[in-house]
Design an enzyme around this catalytic site. Structure first.
Site, PDB file in Angstrom:
ATOM      1  N   CYS A   2      39.688  49.809  35.626  1.00 11.27           N
ATOM      2  CA  CYS A   2      40.229  49.846  33.890  1.00 11.27           C
ATOM      3  C   CYS A   2      41.696  49.840  34.156  1.00 11.27           C
ATOM      4  CB  CYS A   2      39.404  51.068  33.371  1.00 11.27           C
ATOM      5  SG  CYS A   2      37.729  51.309  33.378  1.00 11.27           S
ATOM      6  N   ARG A  50      38.719  48.738  29.476  1.00 10.54           N
ATOM      7  CA  ARG A  50      37.489  49.124  30.696  1.00 10.54           C
ATOM      8  C   ARG A  50      36.733  47.758  30.990  1.00 10.54           C
ATOM      9  NH1 ARG A  50      31.251  51.465  29.127  1.00 10.54           N
ATOM     10  NH2 ARG A  50      31.092  52.093  31.270  1.00 10.54           N
ATOM     11  N   LEU A  51      36.605  47.797  32.338  1.00 13.11           N
ATOM     12  CA  LEU A  51      35.767  46.961  32.768  1.00 13.11           C
ATOM     13  C   LEU A  51      34.587  47.888  33.289  1.00 13.11           C
ATOM     14  CD1 LEU A  51      35.396  44.382  34.586  1.00 13.11           C
ATOM     15  CD2 LEU A  51      36.431  45.396  36.583  1.00 13.11           C
ATOM     16  N   VAL A  53      31.456  49.175  34.948  1.00 10.96           N
ATOM     17  CA  VAL A  53      30.880  49.025  36.196  1.00 10.96           C
ATOM     18  C   VAL A  53      29.731  50.083  36.313  1.00 10.96           C
ATOM     19  CG1 VAL A  53      30.856  49.627  38.588  1.00 10.96           C
ATOM     20  CG2 VAL A  53      32.770  48.169  37.442  1.00 10.96           C
ATOM     21  N   GLU A  76      36.712  54.752  40.529  1.00 12.08           N
ATOM     22  CA  GLU A  76      35.397  55.196  40.819  1.00 12.08           C
ATOM     23  C   GLU A  76      35.455  56.530  41.468  1.00 12.08           C
ATOM     24  OE1 GLU A  76      33.019  53.539  39.585  1.00 12.08           O
ATOM     25  OE2 GLU A  76      33.839  51.499  39.300  1.00 12.08           O
ATOM     26  N   ASP A  99      30.669  58.307  35.813  1.00 10.47           N
ATOM     27  CA  ASP A  99      31.449  59.144  36.410  1.00 10.47           C
ATOM     28  C   ASP A  99      32.697  59.650  35.648  1.00 10.47           C
ATOM     29  OD1 ASP A  99      32.381  56.744  36.433  1.00 10.47           O
ATOM     30  OD2 ASP A  99      33.246  56.894  38.488  1.00 10.47           O
ATOM     31  N   SER A 377      35.758  45.295  50.447  1.00 14.53           N
ATOM     32  CA  SER A 377      36.810  44.501  51.274  1.00 14.53           C
ATOM     33  C   SER A 377      36.959  45.430  52.360  1.00 14.53           C
ATOM     34  CB  SER A 377      38.064  44.592  50.641  1.00 14.53           C
ATOM     35  OG  SER A 377      39.171  44.120  51.276  1.00 14.53           O
ATOM     36  N   GLY A 378      37.464  44.810  53.663  1.00 17.28           N
ATOM     37  CA  GLY A 378      37.865  45.483  54.741  1.00 17.28           C
ATOM     38  C   GLY A 378      39.376  45.801  54.778  1.00 17.28           C
TER      39      GLY A 378
END
Length: 605
Positions: A2, A50-51, A53, A76, A99, A377-378
Site C-alpha cells: 500500500c 490499498r493493494l 493481498v 506484510e 495482518d 524476487s532474488g
C-alpha cells in the site's frame, strides 16, 4: 502492499482539512489501486491507498480502534499468525484476518516494543490519541520506504516524497546538499535529494509528540562470533533461506516468481514451487517470469556487467523446477517512449536511475500485474552471500572508496557543470562519507585482515548499495500495482550471513558458495555454476540512436547543471559503438530533464 501518508500538527485542527489528506493520498493511487481511505482527528490526519493481498474484504485502512489508536500500514507481516495466537491468549479480540489488525493489537499490548516482534517488510504510522503521539516505523532492511518533513507544529509523512508535496506547506525544493546526495552515488539513508525531506532509517522508528521529535534505531547489524563449522553453516543457511521463502507465500491473490536464470532467483523459485506442491497438491504450478529484448533473442551483446544471455538459463530452470514459465520479450524501441520514461522518473521521485533497465523493469512489472499481484524476487543475495565482483577483486578490496564506484564511477555519472561541481565538491564528500561509513562497521576483536575487510565490504553493500536496489524494486513494482517480496532480506538470514567467516562464505573458491550449496539438487547444474550476471540491458543500435536523439533534444534544458563537453562524446559516437558508461550518462541526462520538467523544483545553491 500500500501507500501511507498523513501529518501531525499541534498548531491546527486537522478535522477541517480533509481535502489536504485526500490530495496527499491520491498521489499514491498506483501503489494502492484497490481502495483508499482517510481518518481525521483534532491534531492528526492519516491517509491510505490499498493493494489488497490478505483478507481482501476485511483489511480496510486507516484502521481505528475505539481506544483511540489509528493505524496506516504498508507491507506484510510474515509472522502475523503467530502474533495473533499470542494476542488471543492475552485477551485481544479480532474483527478481521488481516495482518494490519495484528499490528494494531500488538501496539495496544506492547506499545513501541512491538517493533521487536514483527517479521516482514513494512512501513507504518500509528497515531495514539491518548498520548497524542505519532509513531513511524520502517522494517529492518528498509524494503518499504517512508519519508517525512517538518511542518508548522509537527510533521508530514508518506511512502513517497510526492505525497508530501501535496501538503500546502511543502513543495519540491533542491539545494546543494540534495544534489550532492543524488550525484555522489553513495546512497546515504536519512537525507534525500529533496531539501527538508528525510527517510526514516531502515530498522528505525520516529516518534513525535508535544515534546518534539525523537528518532532511534531498534535494529542494526552487530558483530558476533560464529560458532558453526562449514557443514553446520551450510545446513543453517539452507534452513534460513527455506524458512524465509516459505514464510512469504501467503496471499489471497495470485502469486508468482521473478526467474532470471541466475542462482538467486532460481533457488527462491524452486523452494516456493515445492511448497506450493506440498500445500496445494502435486499438480500445482507456480508462475515464473523473465524479461528479454527482441534483439537479444537473435544476438546477445555482452558488456562490463553481463557475460551471458539470461533467457536460455531461465527457461532451463523453469523446466527443471516445473514452473509455468513465461518470457516477457520487449521491443527495445518501446523503451524510448517518453511516457514510459516519465512514468519511471515519477515513480522514483528522483533523477538518478539506470535508464533502459528501469524502463524495462517497469514494463515487465506491468505485464506481470495482468496475471499476478505478488511476486517473489532474488534481490539481496549478492549482498548477503558476497556475490559482487568487489568481494573478490584485489583492486576493489585495496581501494579506499565505495566499491561500486570502481564499476560505475565517473564514467557513468552525469558530469556536472564545472561551476556546480566546484560548489558540490563531490570528491571530498565521497571521501568524508566513506570514512564515516567504515567507522560504523562493527568488528570482533582479533579479526584477521581478510575477515576485517570482507566484513567492511558486506556492511557497505547491505547498508548502502542494497538500499538503492530496494528503492528501485519497490517504486517500479508499486507503480504497476505489484507487490514484490524479497526473502533474502529476512533479518535472521542477514544477521547469520554477516557473521559467517569469509573462509566459509567462499569455501568453494567462487562467489555465493553458501547459496550454491543451498541450491544443490533443486537447481540445474548450469545455473548453480553460472557467473554473476546483472539485469539485462538492450544494445539495439536503434535504441542507442534514439537515446542519443533524446539527449540532444533535452541537453539545452539542463545546460546549467551538466558539463556539455563531457556529454557530447556519447552523442557523437556511432550508435552501434556506444559504450555502457557513455550511454548511462545519456540516460541520466534524459531522466534529469524529465525530472525537472515534471517537478519543476526550486533549486537553491
Amino acid at each position: 502492499m500500500c501507500g501511507i501518508t498523513g501529518w501531525v500538527s499541534f498548531h491546527q485542527d486537522a478535522r477541517t482539512q480533509a481535502p489536504v489528506v485526500e490530495a496527499m493520498t491520491a498521489t499514491m493511487a498506483r501503489r494502492g489501486p484497490d481502495a483508499d481511505g482517510v481518518w481525521l482527528g483534532a491534531h492528526a490526519a492519516l491517509g491510505h491507498r490499498r493493494l489488497s493481498v490478505i483478507d481482501l474484504t476485511g483489511g480496510a485502512q486507516p484502521m481505528a480502534d475505539p481506544s483511540g489508536v489509528v493505524l496506516s500500514f504498508s507491507g506484510e507481516v510474515y509472522n502475523h499468525h503467530q502474533l495473533r495466537a499470542e494476542l488471543l491468549r492475552l485477551g485481544h479480540e479480532f474483527r478481521t484476518r488481516s495482518d494490519t489488525e495484528v499490528v494494531l493489537r500488538a501496539y495496544q499490548e506492547w506499545g513501541e516494543g512491538l517493533v521487536d516482534r514483527l517479521e516482514g517488510m513494512y512501513a507504518y504510522a500509528i497515531w495514539d490519541e491518548r498520548s497524542e503521539q505519532l509513531l513511524l516505523v520502517r522494517d529492518r532492511l528498509g524494503v518499504k520506504p517512508l519519508f517525512w518533513a517538518e511542518i508548522d507544529g509537527g510533521l508530514a509523512f508518506g511512502s513517497e516524497p510526492k505525497a508530501l508535496f501535496a501538503h500546502p506547506e511543502l513543495s519540491p525544493r533542491v539545494d546543494a546538499a540534495g544534489l550532492r546526495e543524488a550525484y555522489s552515488l553513495l546512497f546515504n539513508t536519512g537525507p534525500t535529494v529533496w531539501a527538508g525531506v528525510r527517510e526514516v532509517q531502515p530498522g528505525g522508528l520516529l516518534t513525535i509528540g508535544r515534546d518534539g521529535v525523537r528518532e532511534r534505531l531498534y535494529w542494526q547489524l552487530l558483530a558476533r562470533p560464529h560458532e558453526h563449522d562449514r557443514a553446520a553453516t551450510v545446513e543453517q543457511v539452507r534452513s534460513l533461506v527455506n524458512r524465509a521463502a516459505r514464510a512469504q507465500l501467503e496471499a489471497d491473490v495470485p502469486l508468482c516468481s521473478l526467474l532470471s536464470g541466475g542462482l538467486d532467483s532460481t533457488v527462491i523459485t524452486a523452494l516456493v514451487a515445492d511448497e506450493l506442491r506440498l500445500s496445494e497438491g502435486p499438480q500445482a504450478r507456480l508462475r515464473s517470469y523473465a524479461v528479454d529484448y527482441s534483439d537479444q533473442a537473435e544476438q546477445f551483446t555482452g558488456d562490463i556487467l553481463r557475460t551471458g544471455h539470461d533467457t536460455p538459463y531461465a527457461a532451463e530452470a523453469g523446466e527443471f523446477i516445473g514452473t509455468e514459465h513465461s518470457t516477457v520479450v520487449l521491443d527495445p524501441r518501446a523503451l524510448l517512449d517518453p511516457e514510459h520514461r516519465r512514468a519511471v522518473v515519477v515513480a522514483r521521485d528522483s533523477p538518478i536511475g539506470v535508464g533502459d533497465m528501469d524502463t524495462s523493469l517497469y514494463l515487465l512489472f506491468g505485464r506481470i500485474s495482468e496475471h499476478s499481484t505478488v511476486a517473489l524476487s532474488g534481490e539481496a543475495a549478492d549482498e548477503v552471500f558476497g556475490g559482487y565482483p568487489w568481494f573478490h577483486n584485489p583492486k576493489a578490496l585495496a581501494a579506499q572508496a565505495f566499491p561500486w564506484l570502481l564499476v560505475t564511477g565517473d564514467d557513468a555519472a552525469v558530469p556536472l557543470h564545472p561551476d556546480l561541481a566546484a560548489t558540490l565538491r563531490i570528491g571530498e564528500f565521497r571521501a568524508d562519507t566513506y570514512r564515516d561509513a567504515l567507522a560504523a562497521v562493527p568488528h570482533l576483536d582479533g579479526e584477521n585482515p581478510v575477515e576485517h575487510r570482507q566484513r567492511e565490504m558486506q556492511h557497505l553493500s547491505l547498508t548502502r548499495w542494497l538500499r538503492q536496489l530496494l528503492h528501485r524494486k519497490d517504486r517500479l513494482s508499486m507503480a504497476q500495482g505489484l507487490e514484490v517480496r524479497v526473502p533474502y532480506c529476512d533479518h535472521r538470514l542477514v544477521e547469520y550471513a554477516f557473521n559467517t567467516p569469509w573462509s566459509i562464505k567462499s569455501h568453494d573458491g567462487r562467489e555465493k558458495s553458501l547459496l550454491r550449496a543451498t541450491g544443490t539438487g533443486i537447481a540445474p547444474e548450469s545455473v548453480l555454476w553460472r557467473p554473476k550476471n546483472h539485469y539485462p540491458a538492450t544494445h539495439h543500435p536503434e535504441y542507442n540512436s534514439g537515446l542519443q536523439q533524446l539527449a540532444r533534444e533535452v541537453l539545452p534544458t539542463v545546460k546549467d547543471l551538466v558539463d556539455e563537453s563531457r556529454i557530447k562524446p556519447g552523442l557523437d559516437t556511432p550508435a552501434d559503438q556506444l559504450q555502457w558508461g557513455h550511454r548511462l550518462r545519456l540516460e541520466r541526462v534524459v531522466d534529469l530533464a524529465l525530472w525537472l520538467d515534471h517537478y519543476r523544483p526550486a533549486i537553491t545553491l
